[in-house]
Design a protein around this motif. Sequence first.
Motif, PDB file in Angstrom:
ATOM      1  N   ALA A   1     -71.271  45.179 -12.010  1.00  0.00           N
ATOM      2  CA  ALA A   1     -72.204  44.346 -11.235  1.00  0.00           C
ATOM      3  C   ALA A   1     -72.874  45.173 -10.143  1.00  0.00           C
ATOM      4  O   ALA A   1     -74.091  45.054  -9.912  1.00  0.00           O
ATOM      5  CB  ALA A   1     -71.457  43.165 -10.634  1.00  0.00           C
ATOM      6  N   GLN A   2     -72.095  46.027  -9.481  1.00  0.00           N
ATOM      7  CA  GLN A   2     -72.676  46.899  -8.450  1.00  0.00           C
ATOM      8  C   GLN A   2     -73.675  47.874  -9.054  1.00  0.00           C
ATOM      9  O   GLN A   2     -74.783  48.069  -8.527  1.00  0.00           O
ATOM     10  CB  GLN A   2     -71.570  47.681  -7.745  1.00  0.00           C
TER      11      GLN A   2
ATOM     12  N   ASP B   1     -66.617  44.051 -11.761  1.00  0.00           N
ATOM     13  CA  ASP B   1     -67.186  44.199 -10.413  1.00  0.00           C
ATOM     14  C   ASP B   1     -67.926  45.522 -10.280  1.00  0.00           C
ATOM     15  O   ASP B   1     -68.984  45.591  -9.632  1.00  0.00           O
ATOM     16  CB  ASP B   1     -66.076  44.116  -9.367  1.00  0.00           C
TER      17      ASP B   1
ATOM     18  N   ALA C   1     -76.929  46.176 -10.249  1.00  0.00           N
ATOM     19  CA  ALA C   1     -77.739  45.764  -9.104  1.00  0.00           C
ATOM     20  C   ALA C   1     -78.520  46.948  -8.540  1.00  0.00           C
ATOM     21  O   ALA C   1     -79.704  46.820  -8.180  1.00  0.00           O
ATOM     22  CB  ALA C   1     -76.848  45.153  -8.028  1.00  0.00           C
TER      23      ALA C   1
ATOM     24  N   LYS D   1     -76.370  39.640 -18.684  1.00  0.00           N
ATOM     25  CA  LYS D   1     -76.452  38.532 -17.724  1.00  0.00           C
ATOM     26  C   LYS D   1     -77.798  38.518 -17.011  1.00  0.00           C
ATOM     27  O   LYS D   1     -78.263  37.459 -16.559  1.00  0.00           O
ATOM     28  CB  LYS D   1     -75.329  38.651 -16.693  1.00  0.00           C
ATOM     29  N   GLN D   2     -78.418  39.689 -16.901  1.00  0.00           N
ATOM     30  CA  GLN D   2     -79.713  39.821 -16.239  1.00  0.00           C
ATOM     31  C   GLN D   2     -80.876  39.767 -17.239  1.00  0.00           C
ATOM     32  O   GLN D   2     -81.997  40.171 -16.920  1.00  0.00           O
ATOM     33  CB  GLN D   2     -79.764  41.130 -15.443  1.00  0.00           C
TER      34      GLN D   2
ATOM     35  N   GLU E   1     -73.113  43.231 -18.211  1.00  0.00           N
ATOM     36  CA  GLU E   1     -73.809  42.815 -16.986  1.00  0.00           C
ATOM     37  C   GLU E   1     -75.320  42.826 -17.181  1.00  0.00           C
ATOM     38  O   GLU E   1     -76.023  41.939 -16.667  1.00  0.00           O
ATOM     39  CB  GLU E   1     -73.416  43.741 -15.832  1.00  0.00           C
TER      40      GLU E   1
END
Length: 376
Positions: free
Chosen positions: A266-267, A263, A270, A299-300, A296
Amino acid sequence: MFCYGVSACEINDSANMKALDKQWETGVDMARATIAEVAELAGVSQATVSRALRGVGKVAPKTRAKVEAAADRLGFTLSKSASSLASGKTMRVVLLFSGKLNEWFNANVLQGVCEVLEPEGYDVSPTFVTGRQETERYFAQLPKNRNADAIIISSFQLDESAREKLRVTDMPTVGVNIPAESFCDAAIGVDNYDGLSKAVRLLKSLGHRRIAFVVDYIPDDMVYSTSQRMEAFLEAAEQNGYDDEYAYVITADEHDAPLSKADLAAQLVAKLLSLPHMPTAICAETDQVAIAVIKELGKQQLHVPEDISVIGFDDADIAQAANLTTVRQNPLEMGRNAARKTLSLLRGQTPDASYESQEATLMLRDTTRRVATDRS
């Protein structure tokens, strides 16, 4: 039977030993041997037994060996609580962490401290706090619940209120991974400024013009070791010619409970993607955060190091497995060093070096590369 280097015949050839053997033969329970029985078997006073087994006072080596062998023969163990009452010492050292005990850094510090203190007869009592409220509660209770001879504090600073409560206890205090200008009697830490300076210089040499530091949320009223790493990154960036438009600090949003690394990553990712100009390289506060961010980014559809270089901090086992470029520190040796300083203070001695700074080493692996010309 192990007799501490002295044979049974050298210890006692008298009727005491023969009587003891007879007791074993007849099945007498020896599990509840007393200090008086040890004294009788060794041919010394009970006071001598106490001094010999506690390692205090003047006891001749030959006499100490006789007492230890007699205690071993009887299966006698000197009660730590009784010894504490006699000596005024608890034979316990508290090890206070910021963050959970099973984290890589904390577990290694604990291992190092135990390796040094336990052979000296000290129990190590590890505990932890995860935020300001827990810290305040812990130090509010400390003066009335003092149950240790010393305290080792790892990876965070104390405010003046906590320092005052710590001073009331009059316990020797040793810091691990905290700045030299701390509240402790002695400390050992890694040179965060040197480590981040090496990391930033590497990125500059690889042609990265936009760089960032990613870090979890740090409350305004807490000072962790990662707080200093953030400052070290900004200082190194300035020294290497990066201005505010080319060196960013990305922090997670405020939160009360700790976030999972997934988590948190992810922040952070972003926020990286929402910058006007995406950095081509990042430094992370720890290896765990760096590896979570790499996952992460994948994933992008961003690849490391082709699209972005990543540097961690720690050189934990996970960093080696992931081939992560990182800054190495050695918490196991920090723990040993902190324990040695603690022993010196407990003995009324001044440590050889009150504060020591462990050199940070840059480990080059597969997550950094030279930036493509068209992205510089």
